[in-house]
Design an enzyme around this catalytic site. Structure first.
Site, PDB file in Angstrom:
ATOM      1  N   CYS A   7       0.860  -1.180   0.000  1.00 19.80           N
ATOM      2  CA  CYS A   7       0.000   0.000   0.000  1.00 19.80           C
ATOM      3  C   CYS A   7       0.901   1.236   0.000  1.00 19.80           C
ATOM      4  O   CYS A   7       2.083   1.143  -0.365  1.00 19.80           O
ATOM      5  CB  CYS A   7      -0.994  -0.009   1.160  1.00 19.80           C
ATOM      6  SG  CYS A   7      -0.259   0.081   2.799  1.00 19.80           S
ATOM      7  N   ARG A  13      -3.313  -0.489   5.511  1.00 19.72           N
ATOM      8  CA  ARG A  13      -3.948  -1.571   4.744  1.00 19.72           C
ATOM      9  C   ARG A  13      -3.053  -2.787   4.552  1.00 19.72           C
ATOM     10  O   ARG A  13      -3.479  -3.921   4.833  1.00 19.72           O
ATOM     11  CB  ARG A  13      -4.380  -1.051   3.358  1.00 19.72           C
ATOM     12  CG  ARG A  13      -5.496  -0.046   3.424  1.00 19.72           C
ATOM     13  CD  ARG A  13      -5.657   0.695   2.105  1.00 19.72           C
ATOM     14  NE  ARG A  13      -4.502   1.554   1.847  1.00 19.72           N
ATOM     15  CZ  ARG A  13      -4.306   2.254   0.735  1.00 19.72           C
ATOM     16  NH1 ARG A  13      -5.183   2.163  -0.248  1.00 19.72           N
ATOM     17  NH2 ARG A  13      -3.241   3.014   0.599  1.00 19.72           N
ATOM     18  N   ASP A 117      -8.431   3.738   1.526  1.00 16.40           N
ATOM     19  CA  ASP A 117      -7.408   4.091   2.509  1.00 16.40           C
ATOM     20  C   ASP A 117      -8.085   4.644   3.762  1.00 16.40           C
ATOM     21  O   ASP A 117      -8.727   5.692   3.704  1.00 16.40           O
ATOM     22  CB  ASP A 117      -6.477   5.136   1.897  1.00 16.40           C
ATOM     23  CG  ASP A 117      -5.259   5.381   2.762  1.00 16.40           C
ATOM     24  OD1 ASP A 117      -5.255   4.945   3.929  1.00 16.40           O
ATOM     25  OD2 ASP A 117      -4.310   5.993   2.257  1.00 16.40           O
TER      26      ASP A 117
HETATM   27  P1  4NP Z   1      -1.761   2.939   4.099  1.00 19.11           P
HETATM   28  O1  4NP Z   1      -2.366   4.301   4.662  1.00 19.11           O
HETATM   29  O2  4NP Z   1      -1.245   3.239   2.698  1.00 19.11           O
HETATM   30  O3  4NP Z   1      -2.932   2.012   4.068  1.00 19.11           O
HETATM   31  O4  4NP Z   1      -0.670   2.517   5.050  1.00 19.11           O
HETATM   32  C1  4NP Z   1      -1.626   5.484   4.720  1.00 19.11           C
HETATM   33  C2  4NP Z   1      -0.735   5.669   5.753  1.00 19.11           C
HETATM   34  C3  4NP Z   1      -0.017   6.845   5.831  1.00 19.11           C
HETATM   35  C4  4NP Z   1      -0.197   7.835   4.884  1.00 19.11           C
HETATM   36  C5  4NP Z   1      -1.084   7.634   3.845  1.00 19.11           C
HETATM   37  C6  4NP Z   1      -1.796   6.457   3.760  1.00 19.11           C
HETATM   38  N1  4NP Z   1       0.521   9.046   4.977  1.00 19.11           N
HETATM   39  O5  4NP Z   1       0.248   9.943   4.182  1.00 19.11           O
HETATM   40  O6  4NP Z   1       1.398   9.164   5.866  1.00 19.11           O
END
Ligand code: 4NP
Length: 144
Positions: A7, A13, A117
């Site tokens: 991800c 995720r 997300d």
């Molecule tokens: P992930 O969610 O891709 O599902 O781990 C996110 C976690 C952090 C960030 C964006 C999405 N961020 O911008 O730090």
């Protein structure tokens, strides 16, 4: 079978997909190697988001020992399948592929659509868990 879940941050995720599939594979007696990575480098070395740890704990899956890693090209060689949570992840991973063999390993995790997300919407952690759990069950059947 070696599967890498990818991800953006590798804290919401893909740690869930990693933990849930590893849990289900172990229950099914399958000796699969599962890991996860993020296309962004902000959270390298960090534990999963507390909300992902909590929702997994609620359903009996411990993801608290995972640590985020950055998706880099060398990971193509280490996995049979690289399953990405959304189309941006797909674009970013494919951009690092060097061979047709690399490219063929990359697929969206869901057969239809993307895993939303939940990072900016805490209410999404439970439905995202359910969505990932359901798809992991299908993956166990399909790939075992
Ligand atoms: P992930 O969610 O891709 O599902 O781990 C996110 C976690 C952090 C960030 C964006 C999405 N961020 O911008 O730090």
């Amino acid at each position: 079978m070696k599967i890498l879940m990818v991800c953006l941050g590798n804290i919401c995720r893909s740690p869930l997909a990693h933990g849930i599939l590893a849990h289900q594979a172990a229950e099914a007696g399958l000796n699969w190697e599962i890991d996860s990575a993020g296309t962004g480098d902000w959270h390298i070395g960090q534990a999963p988001d507390k909300r992902s740890i909590a929702v997994a704990q609620k359903y009996g899956v411990d993801i608290s020992e995972q640590r985020a890693q950055w998706f880099e090209h060398h990971l193509f060689a280490a996995y049979d399948h690289i399953l990405v949570m959304d189309k941006n992840n797909y674009r970013d991973v494919i951009a690092q592929a060097k061979t047709e063999d690399d490219r063929q390993k990359v697929q969206l995790f869901l057969t239809e659509g993307e895993v939303p997300d939940p990072y900016f919407d805490s209410n999404l952690f439970d439905p995202v868990y359910q969505l990932i759990e359901q798809r992991c069950k299908e993956l166990i059947k399909k790939l075992s």
